[in-house]
Write a protein that holds these residues in place. Structure first.
Motif, PDB file in Angstrom:
ATOM      1  N   GLY A  67      -8.457 -26.214  20.467  1.00 45.26           N
ATOM      2  CA  GLY A  67      -8.855 -27.614  20.481  1.00 45.26           C
ATOM      3  C   GLY A  67      -8.466 -28.445  19.287  1.00 45.26           C
ATOM      4  N   TYR A  68      -7.684 -27.889  18.362  1.00 38.97           N
ATOM      5  CA  TYR A  68      -7.283 -28.645  17.174  1.00 38.97           C
ATOM      6  C   TYR A  68      -5.868 -29.184  17.329  1.00 38.97           C
ATOM      7  N   GLY A  69      -5.638 -30.374  16.810  1.00 40.39           N
ATOM      8  CA  GLY A  69      -4.288 -30.868  16.667  1.00 40.39           C
ATOM      9  C   GLY A  69      -3.698 -30.394  15.352  1.00 40.39           C
ATOM     10  N   VAL A  70      -2.416 -30.662  15.139  1.00 36.62           N
ATOM     11  CA  VAL A  70      -1.722 -30.204  13.940  1.00 36.62           C
ATOM     12  C   VAL A  70      -1.024 -31.385  13.267  1.00 36.62           C
ATOM     13  N   ILE A  71      -1.224 -31.494  11.967  1.00 36.60           N
ATOM     14  CA  ILE A  71      -0.540 -32.500  11.148  1.00 36.60           C
ATOM     15  C   ILE A  71       0.378 -31.773  10.176  1.00 36.60           C
ATOM     16  N   THR A  72       1.647 -32.155  10.139  1.00 39.16           N
ATOM     17  CA  THR A  72       2.580 -31.592   9.161  1.00 39.16           C
ATOM     18  C   THR A  72       3.293 -32.732   8.433  1.00 39.16           C
ATOM     19  N   GLY A  73       4.153 -32.344   7.507  1.00 41.16           N
ATOM     20  CA  GLY A  73       4.957 -33.326   6.796  1.00 41.16           C
ATOM     21  C   GLY A  73       6.107 -33.878   7.610  1.00 41.16           C
ATOM     22  N   GLY A  74       6.258 -33.404   8.849  1.00 38.71           N
ATOM     23  CA  GLY A  74       7.209 -34.004   9.772  1.00 38.71           C
ATOM     24  C   GLY A  74       8.655 -33.598   9.612  1.00 38.71           C
ATOM     25  N   GLY A  75       8.960 -32.762   8.614  1.00 40.10           N
ATOM     26  CA  GLY A  75      10.343 -32.403   8.340  1.00 40.10           C
ATOM     27  C   GLY A  75      10.734 -31.057   8.918  1.00 40.10           C
ATOM     28  N   PRO A  76      11.765 -30.421   8.345  1.00 44.85           N
ATOM     29  CA  PRO A  76      12.226 -29.113   8.815  1.00 44.85           C
ATOM     30  C   PRO A  76      11.386 -27.976   8.242  1.00 44.85           C
ATOM     31  N   GLY A  77      11.824 -26.748   8.461  1.00 45.65           N
ATOM     32  CA  GLY A  77      11.169 -25.581   7.869  1.00 45.65           C
ATOM     33  C   GLY A  77       9.794 -25.321   8.457  1.00 45.65           C
ATOM     34  N   ILE A  78       8.841 -25.033   7.587  1.00 48.49           N
ATOM     35  CA  ILE A  78       7.472 -24.770   8.011  1.00 48.49           C
ATOM     36  C   ILE A  78       6.897 -25.955   8.769  1.00 48.49           C
ATOM     37  N   MET A  79       7.254 -27.164   8.345  1.00 46.46           N
ATOM     38  CA  MET A  79       6.753 -28.358   9.025  1.00 46.46           C
ATOM     39  C   MET A  79       7.220 -28.379  10.477  1.00 46.46           C
ATOM     40  N   GLU A  80       8.493 -28.111  10.680  1.00 49.59           N
ATOM     41  CA  GLU A  80       9.031 -28.039  12.041  1.00 49.59           C
ATOM     42  C   GLU A  80       8.316 -26.957  12.845  1.00 49.59           C
ATOM     43  N   ALA A  81       8.103 -25.799  12.220  1.00 47.23           N
ATOM     44  CA  ALA A  81       7.430 -24.699  12.907  1.00 47.23           C
ATOM     45  C   ALA A  81       6.029 -25.103  13.348  1.00 47.23           C
ATOM     46  N   GLY A  82       5.309 -25.812  12.483  1.00 45.63           N
ATOM     47  CA  GLY A  82       3.969 -26.264  12.831  1.00 45.63           C
ATOM     48  C   GLY A  82       3.977 -27.220  14.006  1.00 45.63           C
ATOM     49  N   ASN A  83       4.861 -28.199  13.971  1.00 49.53           N
ATOM     50  CA  ASN A  83       4.952 -29.140  15.084  1.00 49.53           C
ATOM     51  C   ASN A  83       5.442 -28.457  16.363  1.00 49.53           C
ATOM     52  N   LYS A  84       6.339 -27.504  16.205  1.00 49.48           N
ATOM     53  CA  LYS A  84       6.851 -26.773  17.367  1.00 49.48           C
ATOM     54  C   LYS A  84       5.749 -25.985  18.049  1.00 49.48           C
ATOM     55  N   GLY A  85       4.928 -25.300  17.247  1.00 45.75           N
ATOM     56  CA  GLY A  85       3.827 -24.535  17.813  1.00 45.75           C
ATOM     57  C   GLY A  85       2.812 -25.430  18.503  1.00 45.75           C
ATOM     58  N   ALA A  86       2.503 -26.583  17.886  1.00 46.38           N
ATOM     59  CA  ALA A  86       1.559 -27.520  18.495  1.00 46.38           C
ATOM     60  C   ALA A  86       2.118 -28.089  19.792  1.00 46.38           C
ATOM     61  N   HIS A  87       3.402 -28.417  19.784  1.00 46.27           N
ATOM     62  CA  HIS A  87       4.064 -28.953  20.976  1.00 46.27           C
ATOM     63  C   HIS A  87       4.065 -27.917  22.095  1.00 46.27           C
ATOM     64  N   ARG A  88       4.378 -26.688  21.743  1.00 48.51           N
ATOM     65  CA  ARG A  88       4.403 -25.609  22.732  1.00 48.51           C
ATOM     66  C   ARG A  88       3.011 -25.372  23.315  1.00 48.51           C
ATOM     67  N   GLY A  89       1.985 -25.572  22.508  1.00 46.25           N
ATOM     68  CA  GLY A  89       0.625 -25.353  22.970  1.00 46.25           C
ATOM     69  C   GLY A  89       0.019 -26.542  23.692  1.00 46.25           C
ATOM     70  N   GLY A  90       0.774 -27.638  23.782  1.00 45.25           N
ATOM     71  CA  GLY A  90       0.271 -28.814  24.481  1.00 45.25           C
ATOM     72  C   GLY A  90      -0.773 -29.589  23.708  1.00 45.25           C
ATOM     73  N   GLY A  91      -0.827 -29.387  22.395  1.00 46.81           N
ATOM     74  CA  GLY A  91      -1.810 -30.092  21.572  1.00 46.81           C
ATOM     75  C   GLY A  91      -1.197 -31.261  20.829  1.00 46.81           C
ATOM     76  N   VAL A  92      -2.038 -31.957  20.092  1.00 41.69           N
ATOM     77  CA  VAL A  92      -1.579 -33.089  19.285  1.00 41.69           C
ATOM     78  C   VAL A  92      -0.654 -32.584  18.185  1.00 41.69           C
ATOM     79  N   SER A  93       0.504 -33.246  18.038  1.00 42.06           N
ATOM     80  CA  SER A  93       1.504 -32.856  17.037  1.00 42.06           C
ATOM     81  C   SER A  93       1.918 -34.087  16.240  1.00 42.06           C
ATOM     82  N   VAL A  94       1.462 -34.140  14.988  1.00 46.57           N
ATOM     83  CA  VAL A  94       1.656 -35.314  14.133  1.00 46.57           C
ATOM     84  C   VAL A  94       2.622 -34.973  12.999  1.00 46.57           C
ATOM     85  N   GLY A  95       3.509 -35.901  12.657  1.00 47.59           N
ATOM     86  CA  GLY A  95       4.442 -35.711  11.545  1.00 47.59           C
ATOM     87  C   GLY A  95       4.372 -36.860  10.560  1.00 47.59           C
TER      88      GLY A  95
END
Length: 237
Positions: free
Chosen positions: A79-107
């Motif tokens: 039930g949690y969304g994910v906020i990252t710095g929006g860039g590549p690397g770990i940030m991309e991985a975080g947004n990718k995982g959130a996107h794959r899980g159908g959750g909120v993905s913020v950059g």
């Protein structure tokens, strides 16, 4: 030192008239205000989120990239969304995982001369651009109910210690801070204990309870879920 770095130093040291100083500062104030307003408007309805910090230099397929993606995916499944710095690397991985899980993905992207660019896994309308690091850090903290720090560089340390300091000084609630990767973080934590705490007394022993170091996705989720079950908290905005 590069020619561009020399130019920036010369511009900084160049004598300016009072009118030039006042004009430049006034425009800077308006720019800062616009970034705050844009951030508040876009993020005020995203719901409970966890900010994920980490290096822009981590490549897909590397251990911590894959771990960050799985952490983010599992967060969305709880039930949690994910906020990252929006860039590549770990940030991309975080947004990718959130996107794959159908959750909120913020950059929360930052304008940098290298490394930083938007990744493709940020939700439409939830990618923000910042010129000022301090405004960006406000957004990382204001709209997050937990923090996960993956291995990273100076930027990751800056974001991590911002969160720790705000909690230590009681400027924000005592939300969970989880550091992932014992082999990466253990040296820093040993220095904090041995030098900052025991040798110099620059922090209190209770300050070491502000964060937890783990190695697995399940540990991250357990810490955040247990925190919310215990405190029955709602989003902090």
């Amino acid at each position: 030192m590069t020619p561009n770095e020399n130019k920036k130093i010369r511009e900084k040291l160049k004598q300016k008239t009072w009118n030039e100083i006042k004009t430049n500062d006034s425009w800077a104030i308006f720019k800062v205000m616009s970034e705050f307003v844009d951030g508040y408007e876009k993020l005020s309805r995203i719901g409970p989120c966890v900010s994920v910090f980490g290096s822009a230099r981590t490549k897909p397929g590397e251990r911590y990239y894959e771990l960050a993606e799985q952490v983010a995916f599992n967060l969305t499944q709880h039930g949690y969304g994910v906020i990252t710095g929006g860039g590549p690397g770990i940030m991309e991985a975080g947004n990718k995982g959130a996107h794959r899980g159908g959750g909120v993905s913020v950059g929360l992207n930052i304008d940098l001369p290298f490394e930083q660019h938007d990744n493709p896994y940020i939700d439409k309308g939830k990618s923000l651009e910042f010129d000022y690091f301090f405004v960006r850090k406000v957004m990382f903290v204001k709209y997050a109910q937990g923090f996960v720090a993956m291995p990273g560089g100076f930027g990751t340390l800056d974001e991590l210690f911002e969160a720790i300091t705000l909690i230590q000084t009681k400027k924000i609630g005592k939300f969970p801070i989880v550091l992932v990767g014992k082999s990466f973080w253990s040296g820093l934590m040993d220095w904090i204990k041995e030098v900052m705490l025991e040798k110099n007394g620059n922090v209190s022993e209770v300050d070491l309870d502000l964060f937890t170091i783990v190695d697995t996705t399940d540990e991250v989720i357990d810490i955040i879920n247990n925190f919310y079950k215990k405190h029955q908290l709602t989003p902090n905005f």
